[in-house]
Design an enzyme around this catalytic site. Structure first.
Site, PDB file in Angstrom:
ATOM      1  N   ARG A 255       0.820  -1.215   0.000  1.00 20.57           N
ATOM      2  CA  ARG A 255       0.000   0.000   0.000  1.00 20.57           C
ATOM      3  C   ARG A 255       0.854   1.265   0.000  1.00 20.57           C
ATOM      4  O   ARG A 255       0.444   2.290  -0.553  1.00 20.57           O
ATOM      5  CB  ARG A 255      -0.945  -0.013   1.206  1.00 20.57           C
ATOM      6  CG  ARG A 255      -2.074  -1.031   1.053  1.00 20.57           C
ATOM      7  CD  ARG A 255      -3.010  -1.027   2.233  1.00 20.57           C
ATOM      8  NE  ARG A 255      -4.167  -1.878   1.976  1.00 20.57           N
ATOM      9  CZ  ARG A 255      -5.124  -2.137   2.855  1.00 20.57           C
ATOM     10  NH1 ARG A 255      -5.059  -1.600   4.067  1.00 20.57           N
ATOM     11  NH2 ARG A 255      -6.128  -2.916   2.540  1.00 20.57           N
TER      12      ARG A 255
ATOM     13  N   LYS B 122     -18.225 -15.847   4.732  1.00 20.94           N
ATOM     14  CA  LYS B 122     -19.639 -15.553   4.982  1.00 20.94           C
ATOM     15  C   LYS B 122     -20.371 -15.049   3.747  1.00 20.94           C
ATOM     16  O   LYS B 122     -19.923 -14.126   3.083  1.00 20.94           O
ATOM     17  CB  LYS B 122     -19.767 -14.521   6.106  1.00 20.94           C
ATOM     18  CG  LYS B 122     -19.291 -15.015   7.462  1.00 20.94           C
ATOM     19  CD  LYS B 122     -19.559 -13.980   8.538  1.00 20.94           C
ATOM     20  CE  LYS B 122     -19.149 -14.496   9.916  1.00 20.94           C
ATOM     21  NZ  LYS B 122     -19.426 -13.489  10.976  1.00 20.94           N
TER      22      LYS B 122
ATOM     23  N   GLY C 129      -8.263  -8.998   0.659  1.00 19.72           N
ATOM     24  CA  GLY C 129      -6.923  -9.344   1.125  1.00 19.72           C
ATOM     25  C   GLY C 129      -6.542 -10.799   0.919  1.00 19.72           C
ATOM     26  O   GLY C 129      -5.409 -11.105   0.538  1.00 19.72           O
TER      27      GLY C 129
ATOM     28  N   GLY D  49     -12.927  -3.698   1.127  1.00 15.98           N
ATOM     29  CA  GLY D  49     -14.269  -3.189   1.374  1.00 15.98           C
ATOM     30  C   GLY D  49     -14.748  -2.265   0.270  1.00 15.98           C
ATOM     31  O   GLY D  49     -15.906  -2.319  -0.152  1.00 15.98           O
TER      32      GLY D  49
END
Length: 394
Positions: free
Chosen positions: A37, A199, A352, A375
């Site tokens: 990053r 999930k 990730g 996200g």
């Protein structure tokens, strides 16, 4: 509406506030374990410096929840930036105190000031106006290059743009938006989505949005077991979100209506526990059995998924096919990573775990675009607009 980019601005002798996503992973000794990053924002920083600008750099790190927590200090980031930029990066002792503002005001062209962790101040996550004004006081120009944080309506992402005369997107943000626009607005068919992870609740909106756009959706990982349960299979001790079975049933029905292929696993690697030492076996959907849990897709599923991936011209992948951190449950994820890399397709990977998987598989350089925002990329795939992008619109 139109967004300006950093290379459209006059930057000489301007104080440029660059909001970056420098939320890097640290080990127990506070050492950076992956500087991806940091490297991703270097082109924007270097461009501003080369144009005679003065850089005020800011980011969050971890979740200190509005108070100073030393393990989340930006100091390790400053040290790595010193090395990568080959120049001194001035480390601010605070976020936006009067003393820091004085330092920012005394910067000379070519200098870089790194603010302390934005989330040390409670106003950051609250999108507080007073805090945003204090950040804006340190700059003439605002540049957002923090794609990974642009789904958050925080003070340094959203409210600050109300108090600067010029605002723009950096090179990383432009690259991210261009790739997601390419795959979502102008995809070349066949367009497929590969979705995994633990999930299904994290990706309900994503699946619903993509079903209207893609030719096929391939679902693996823990989330697949909620869909298999919705089809009447006994998934043993596999991860099943009982409260999401109705959603899974609705998505299966929607796929039929849209004419979209919805591929689920047909076989699995199962074990009684999540452990490198666990005894494992192969099981079909109707043979998982009590006490066993699915931890990876099986060989027939790998063959099915890879065949679809091989024909694709546009691929979006988010989420692993199993517990790939453990070698005996990694074959599905590694096979998908290599299939995506080998496909004659525009491939975009977010999240990730998926990013880690292509790096472990040694195929990261064969992926068209590896997103820096998990996200943020999910919200784009869900069809949402990012607050950080909206705030840049003029």
């Amino acid at each position: 509406m139109a967004i300006k980019y950093v290379d459209e601005l006059e930057l000489e002798e301007k104080r440029v506030f660059i909001r970056a996503d420098l939320n890097v992973p640290l080990d127990d000794q506070g050492q950076i374990t992956d500087d991806t990053r940091i490297r991703a924002v270097l082109p924007t920083i270097k461009y501003v410096l080369n144009k005679g600008g003065l850089v005020v750099l800011a980011s969050h790190l971890g979740r200190p929840r509005g108070q100073r927590v030393e393990k989340y200090s930006m100091m390790p980031v400053a040290e790595r930036l010193n090395q990568l930029l080959d120049r001194e990066v001035i480390m601010a002792p605070d976020v936006a105190s009067d003393g820091v503002k004085v330092v920012a005001g005394q910067l000379k062209p070519g200098q870089v000031l790194l603010l302390e962790n934005l989330r040390f101040h409670p106003g950051e996550t609250k999108n507080d106006e007073a805090f945003a004004r204090s950040l804006a006081d340190m700059c003439d120009v605002y540049v957002n290059d923090a794609f990974g944080a642009s789904h958050r309506a925080h003070a340094s992402i959203d409210r600050i743009t109300h108090f600067v005369s010029e605002k723009a997107a950096g090179f990383l943000l432009r690259k991210e938006m261009n790739y997601f626009s390419r795959v979502l607005d102008k995809p070349i068919s066949p367009f497929i989505a590969v979705l995994g992870g633990a999930k299904v609740s994290d990706k309900i909106g994503v699946i619903e949005n993509l079903l209207k756009r893609v030719d096929s959706v391939l679902i693996g990982g823990g989330m697949a077991y909620t869909f298999l349960t919705a089809q009447g299979f006994d998934c043993g001790e596999s991860l099943v979100e009982r409260e999401r079975i109705e959603d899974a049933t609705r998505i299966i029905r929607l796929a039929r209506i849209e004419g979209t292929g919805l591929l689920l696993p047909v076989d699995h690697v199962v074990a009684r526990e999540v452990s490198a030492q666990a005894d494992s076996r192969l099981a079909d959907n109707d043979d998982i059995g009590p006490g066993w849990r699915g931890l990876d897709i099986g060989p027939r599923t790998i063959e099915n998924f890879c065949a679809v991936i091989a024909r694709a011209r546009t691929i979006v992948w988010n989420g692993p096919m199993g517990v790939f951190e453990i070698e005996q449950f990694s074959r599905g994820t590694m096979a998908v990573a290599k299939a995506v890399a080998d496909a004659d397709a525009t491939s975009v990977i977010g999240g990730g775990d998926s990013v880690a998987a292509v790096k472990i598989a040694g195929v990261a350089d064969k992926i068209s675009h590896i997103s820096t925002g998990g996200g943020a990329s999910l919200e784009l795939l869900e069809g949402k607009r990012l607050p950080g992008i909206v705030a840049l619109e003029s």
